[in-house]
Enzyme design. Structure first.
Site, mmCIF file in Angstrom:
data_model
loop_
_atom_site.group_PDB
_atom_site.id
_atom_site.type_symbol
_atom_site.label_atom_id
_atom_site.label_comp_id
_atom_site.label_asym_id
_atom_site.label_seq_id
_atom_site.Cartn_x
_atom_site.Cartn_y
_atom_site.Cartn_z
ATOM 1 N N HIS A 115 -10.361 -0.814 -15.552
ATOM 2 C CA HIS A 115 -9.465 -2.089 -14.998
ATOM 3 C C HIS A 115 -10.279 -2.373 -14.342
ATOM 4 O O HIS A 115 -11.302 -3.210 -13.792
ATOM 5 C CB HIS A 115 -8.685 -0.956 -14.232
ATOM 6 C CG HIS A 115 -7.912 -2.137 -12.720
ATOM 7 N ND1 HIS A 115 -7.002 -1.911 -13.310
ATOM 8 C CD2 HIS A 115 -8.023 -1.085 -11.346
ATOM 9 C CE1 HIS A 115 -6.055 -2.701 -12.298
ATOM 10 N NE2 HIS A 115 -6.755 -2.220 -11.103
ATOM 11 N N ASN B 184 -5.865 -8.950 -10.719
ATOM 12 C CA ASN B 184 -5.970 -7.682 -10.986
ATOM 13 C C ASN B 184 -3.953 -7.230 -11.237
ATOM 14 O O ASN B 184 -3.173 -8.241 -10.545
ATOM 15 C CB ASN B 184 -6.262 -6.946 -9.750
ATOM 16 C CG ASN B 184 -6.072 -4.972 -9.483
ATOM 17 O OD1 ASN B 184 -5.196 -5.504 -10.773
ATOM 18 N ND2 ASN B 184 -6.458 -4.766 -8.587
ATOM 19 N N CYS C 154 -2.862 2.003 -10.623
ATOM 20 C CA CYS C 154 -3.507 1.175 -11.913
ATOM 21 C C CYS C 154 -3.411 2.072 -12.655
ATOM 22 O O CYS C 154 -4.199 1.221 -13.632
ATOM 23 C CB CYS C 154 -4.513 0.042 -10.767
ATOM 24 S SG CYS C 154 -3.866 -1.141 -10.305
HETATM 25 N N1 ACO Z 1 -11.370 -15.301 2.101
HETATM 26 C C1 ACO Z 1 -12.339 -15.265 2.612
HETATM 27 N N2 ACO Z 1 -12.710 -14.893 3.386
HETATM 28 C C2 ACO Z 1 -11.987 -13.985 3.092
HETATM 29 C C3 ACO Z 1 -10.927 -13.682 2.187
HETATM 30 C C4 ACO Z 1 -10.886 -14.764 1.491
HETATM 31 N N3 ACO Z 1 -9.760 -14.368 0.341
HETATM 32 N N4 ACO Z 1 -10.748 -12.110 2.537
HETATM 33 C C5 ACO Z 1 -11.562 -11.791 3.304
HETATM 34 N N5 ACO Z 1 -12.398 -12.588 4.011
HETATM 35 C C6 ACO Z 1 -13.627 -12.730 4.996
HETATM 36 C C7 ACO Z 1 -13.005 -10.885 6.023
HETATM 37 O O1 ACO Z 1 -11.837 -11.285 7.281
HETATM 38 C C8 ACO Z 1 -14.761 -10.879 6.766
HETATM 39 O O2 ACO Z 1 -14.925 -11.851 7.151
HETATM 40 P P1 ACO Z 1 -15.452 -10.984 9.063
HETATM 41 O O3 ACO Z 1 -16.834 -10.331 8.531
HETATM 42 O O4 ACO Z 1 -15.217 -12.304 9.505
HETATM 43 O O5 ACO Z 1 -14.543 -10.252 9.684
HETATM 44 C C9 ACO Z 1 -15.573 -10.788 5.250
HETATM 45 O O6 ACO Z 1 -14.511 -12.269 4.295
HETATM 46 C C10 ACO Z 1 -16.176 -9.678 4.043
HETATM 47 O O7 ACO Z 1 -14.647 -9.023 4.390
HETATM 48 P P2 ACO Z 1 -14.649 -7.517 3.733
HETATM 49 O O8 ACO Z 1 -13.215 -7.075 3.608
HETATM 50 O O9 ACO Z 1 -15.482 -7.012 4.305
HETATM 51 O O10 ACO Z 1 -14.871 -7.926 1.984
HETATM 52 P P3 ACO Z 1 -15.323 -7.358 0.673
HETATM 53 O O11 ACO Z 1 -17.085 -7.949 0.564
HETATM 54 O O12 ACO Z 1 -16.015 -5.778 0.587
HETATM 55 O O13 ACO Z 1 -14.570 -8.412 -0.353
HETATM 56 C C11 ACO Z 1 -12.491 -7.159 -1.216
HETATM 57 C C12 ACO Z 1 -13.053 -7.634 0.318
HETATM 58 C C13 ACO Z 1 -12.429 -8.222 -2.231
HETATM 59 C C14 ACO Z 1 -11.026 -7.387 -1.069
HETATM 60 C C15 ACO Z 1 -13.082 -6.581 -1.759
HETATM 61 O O14 ACO Z 1 -13.400 -5.094 -1.477
HETATM 62 C C16 ACO Z 1 -12.793 -5.628 -2.802
HETATM 63 O O15 ACO Z 1 -12.530 -6.077 -3.661
HETATM 64 N N6 ACO Z 1 -12.204 -4.325 -2.514
HETATM 65 C C17 ACO Z 1 -11.808 -3.220 -4.001
HETATM 66 C C18 ACO Z 1 -10.050 -3.534 -4.157
HETATM 67 C C19 ACO Z 1 -9.600 -3.614 -4.838
HETATM 68 O O16 ACO Z 1 -10.194 -2.878 -6.324
HETATM 69 N N7 ACO Z 1 -8.191 -3.105 -5.054
HETATM 70 C C20 ACO Z 1 -7.017 -3.226 -6.357
HETATM 71 C C21 ACO Z 1 -7.022 -1.698 -6.090
HETATM 72 S S1 ACO Z 1 -6.193 -0.785 -7.412
HETATM 73 C C22 ACO Z 1 -5.180 -0.967 -7.626
HETATM 74 O O17 ACO Z 1 -5.492 -2.370 -8.280
HETATM 75 C C23 ACO Z 1 -3.813 -1.838 -7.152
#
Ligand code: ACO
Length: 329
Positions: free
Chosen positions: A256, A286, A116
């Protein structure tokens, strides 16, 4: 020896698919909710490519608009760089497909892939060709169609991404206008945190890779989150320092667009007030390499960036890669 010149942005364009995928659409596809997606990511909807559309479709659309805005005939373009992690195919380069569609008969063309961060990398590379005196008219496009490598059964990733493209024309400009501070970094020790495992030379496409779902993006969201805030803060601070800029001089901060929580945490660490921070992740999700040029386009077309404004662009992505770029519009 040609004189050293400064590269500046003289035209911008964007193109996204017309099909909108909302959070309520996703509620019908995986176990998720509009409230969870908004709270954890800030995303409300994203654009998804229709059958027959691909990265070159949006790259071309954005390029045409950027060339028109710059008043530049495609025949005058000397270099086209398409920043993408989702090219139409492994080869030929998507930039060559765009070159042909544009009729940019004199242009060199190559793709650049730095996750990205690709658009920041591509702007830095394009600017070098201008500074060296090699070219005067460079077209840089950030384009991705992540929907084609998304696992639509994985709720932890499929809610995050969208498709589209943004483009910028770079030409010599008179300082203080132009790109004047660039920071580029990488750390391959984090390669496994975000990747498309199969389809390359280490794990070629086979029945097994297909059966095991290895042609979809996989990500460690929590680790990427932590890395993103740290890396973008480091890059932005260094770009400000190298460019001799104080935080308060930045008119528009364009991070980003991956997640509103990452953007908010970053802006807080950099002491940048919310009104200076460009946010459109709610409407596009994204869009990877397209995220920064689309945001830049919207900042200019809504008057948030005016001639003379100082913009700070910062990105992170797969690789791992990260970088920042300061530019006076
Ligand atoms: N809906 C409902 N629940 C969900 C979802 C969803 N879509 N996705 C995950 N969960 C659940 C998980 O299963 C987990 O459940 P559990 O506690 O029972 O195990 C709970 O929500 C918490 O999951 P986490 O992964 O800890 O959630 P987090 O707060 O970290 O949010 C997210 C997840 C949004 C992916 C976050 O970590 C994030 O934004 N990370 C950065 C990702 C990013 O920027 N990627 C791009 C990078 S570079 C590029 O652009 C290609």
């Amino acid at each position: 020896m040609p004189e050293t010149r400064t590269a500046g942005v003289t035209g911008l364009g964007m193109s996204v698919p017309s099909r909108v995928l909302t959070n309520s659409d996703l509620e019908r596809m995986v176990e998720t909710s509009d409230a969870w997606i908004i709270e954890r990511t800030g995303i409300r909807e994203r654009r998804i490519a229709a059958p027959g559309e691909s990265t070159s479709t949006f790259a071309f659309g954005a390029a045409v608009e950027a060339l028109n805005a710059a008043g530049l005939d495609p025949a005058e373009v000397e270099l086209i760089i398409v920043a993408t992690a989702t090219p139409d195919m492994l080869f030929p380069a998507t930039s060559c497909l765009v070159q042909h569609k544009l009729g940019a008969k004199r242009a060199a063309a190559f793709d650049l892939e730095a996750g990205c961060s690709s658009f920041i990398y591509a702007m830095a590379v394009g600017a070098q060709f201008i500074s060296s005196g090699c070219f005067r008219n460079v077209l840089v496009v950030g384009a991705d169609t992540l929907s084609r490598i998304t696992n639509w059964r994985d709720r932890s990733t499929c809610v995050l991404f969208g498709d589209g493209a943004g483009a910028a024309v770079l030409q010599p400009v008179k300082p203080p206008r132009g790109i004047f501070s660039v920071v580029l970094r990488s750390d391959g020790s984090g390669a496994d945190l975000l990747k498309l495992p199969a389809g390359g030379s280490s794990l070629p496409t086979s029945e097994e890779t297909t059966r095991n779902g290895l042609h979809h993006l996989v990500m460690n969201g929590r680790e990427i989150f932590k890395f993103a805030v740290r890396a973008m803060e480091e890059a932005a601070a260094e770009a400000l320092r190298n460019g001799g800029i104080k935080q308060e001089e930045v008119d528009c901060f364009i991070p980003h667009q991956a997640n509103i929580r990452i953007i908010d945490a970053l802006a807080k660490r950099l002491c940048l007030p919310a009104e200076k921070v460009l946010v459109n992740v709610d409407r596009y999700g994204n869009t990877s390499s397209a995220s920064i040029p689309i945001a830049l386009y919207e900042a200019v077309s809504t008057g948030r960036i005016k001639p003379g404004s100082l913009a700070l662009l910062v990105a992170f992505g797969a690789g791992l890669t990260w970088g920042a770029l300061a530019l006076r519009y």
